[in-house]
Design a protein around this motif. Sequence first.
Motif, PDB file in Angstrom:
ATOM      1  N   LYS A 103      36.322  -3.113  19.830  1.00 53.96           N
ATOM      2  CA  LYS A 103      35.433  -3.833  18.826  1.00 53.96           C
ATOM      3  C   LYS A 103      35.899  -5.251  18.539  1.00 53.96           C
ATOM      4  O   LYS A 103      37.023  -5.425  17.837  1.00 53.96           O
ATOM      5  CB  LYS A 103      35.212  -3.043  17.460  1.00 53.96           C
ATOM      6  CG  LYS A 103      34.273  -3.510  16.338  1.00 53.96           C
ATOM      7  CD  LYS A 103      34.189  -2.498  15.291  1.00 53.96           C
ATOM      8  CE  LYS A 103      33.004  -3.314  14.344  1.00 53.96           C
ATOM      9  NZ  LYS A 103      32.702  -2.384  13.064  1.00 53.96           N
ATOM     10  N   GLY A 104      35.261  -6.251  18.779  1.00 51.32           N
ATOM     11  CA  GLY A 104      35.657  -7.472  18.638  1.00 51.32           C
ATOM     12  C   GLY A 104      36.645  -7.813  19.676  1.00 51.32           C
ATOM     13  O   GLY A 104      36.944  -7.377  20.800  1.00 51.32           O
ATOM     14  N   GLU A 157      38.504   1.794  24.131  1.00 54.77           N
ATOM     15  CA  GLU A 157      37.437   1.614  23.088  1.00 54.77           C
ATOM     16  C   GLU A 157      37.766   0.321  22.656  1.00 54.77           C
ATOM     17  O   GLU A 157      38.720  -0.263  22.416  1.00 54.77           O
ATOM     18  CB  GLU A 157      37.321   2.531  22.129  1.00 54.77           C
ATOM     19  CG  GLU A 157      36.891   3.998  22.733  1.00 54.77           C
ATOM     20  CD  GLU A 157      35.695   4.211  23.476  1.00 54.77           C
ATOM     21  OE1 GLU A 157      34.906   3.259  23.153  1.00 54.77           O
ATOM     22  OE2 GLU A 157      35.442   5.018  24.153  1.00 54.77           O
ATOM     23  N   PRO A 211      34.372  -1.194  27.001  1.00 63.70           N
ATOM     24  CA  PRO A 211      34.415   0.115  26.468  1.00 63.70           C
ATOM     25  C   PRO A 211      34.120   1.231  27.397  1.00 63.70           C
ATOM     26  O   PRO A 211      32.900   1.108  27.867  1.00 63.70           O
ATOM     27  CB  PRO A 211      33.587  -0.029  25.182  1.00 63.70           C
ATOM     28  CG  PRO A 211      33.701  -1.541  24.790  1.00 63.70           C
ATOM     29  CD  PRO A 211      33.797  -1.915  26.017  1.00 63.70           C
TER      30      PRO A 211
END
Length: 243
Positions: free
Chosen positions: A57-58, A55, A36
């Motif tokens: 997430k997971g 970016e 990220p």
Amino acid sequence: MSVPRFYVEAALAPGARIVLPEAVARHALGALRLKPGAAVMLFNGDGGEYAGVLEAKGKAAWVECRERQAPQRESPLEIWLAQGISAGERMDYTIQKAVELGVAGIVPLAMRRSVVKLDAERAEKRRRHWQGIAVSACEQSGRNRVPEVRPLVGFTSWLAEAKSEDATRFLLDPEGGSRLAELARPGGRVWLLAGPEGGFDPAEAELARLAGFRPLRLGPRILRTETAALAAMAAMQAVWGDF
């Protein structure tokens, strides 16, 4: 280190938040190990590219687009390659390198001496595979317009359409023809016709000549199918293009 580039089929604009497709996200986070905050570049084939920040997430990833840039990386030559299909990695290699060399579009041809024989379903599957190779080559080479890989077509059907176009036509012929250095720079579209592994059937070569394809010889050596068109394109870029 160059900024990683990713092709997405989405409307791009400064300020847009673009969720990366699963395969693209997997490549960015897994293969490239991007974190990220990493700087990336997105493009969608409209001629521009968009700087952005990754970016994640997971397993999900997205990019916050920033400014649009429009660098000129397209060739001044509009070269279309009509290539007799070859087996496996040979055809993949031809398409990949042709895109890197600036090809405007590619037409895979089913010819008499083609080793590969494809039914309609398999032909469309291969076309999608080849188009994916073209996309990957654009990501690597910096091109922001993705050349079209057209559906597989029979040689005579394609020739009937190609001969009616306003274009300069060349047939790669190891046995004779003009040398590139002897020819004037063409204007407009250029068709480059290359045979499959077994070369041109004599009847096909004669039909091409009758349709206005000028024999072009690349030196005294016989080149393989995956080499011939690429050597011709590189020479054209050196003599007439942007090399």
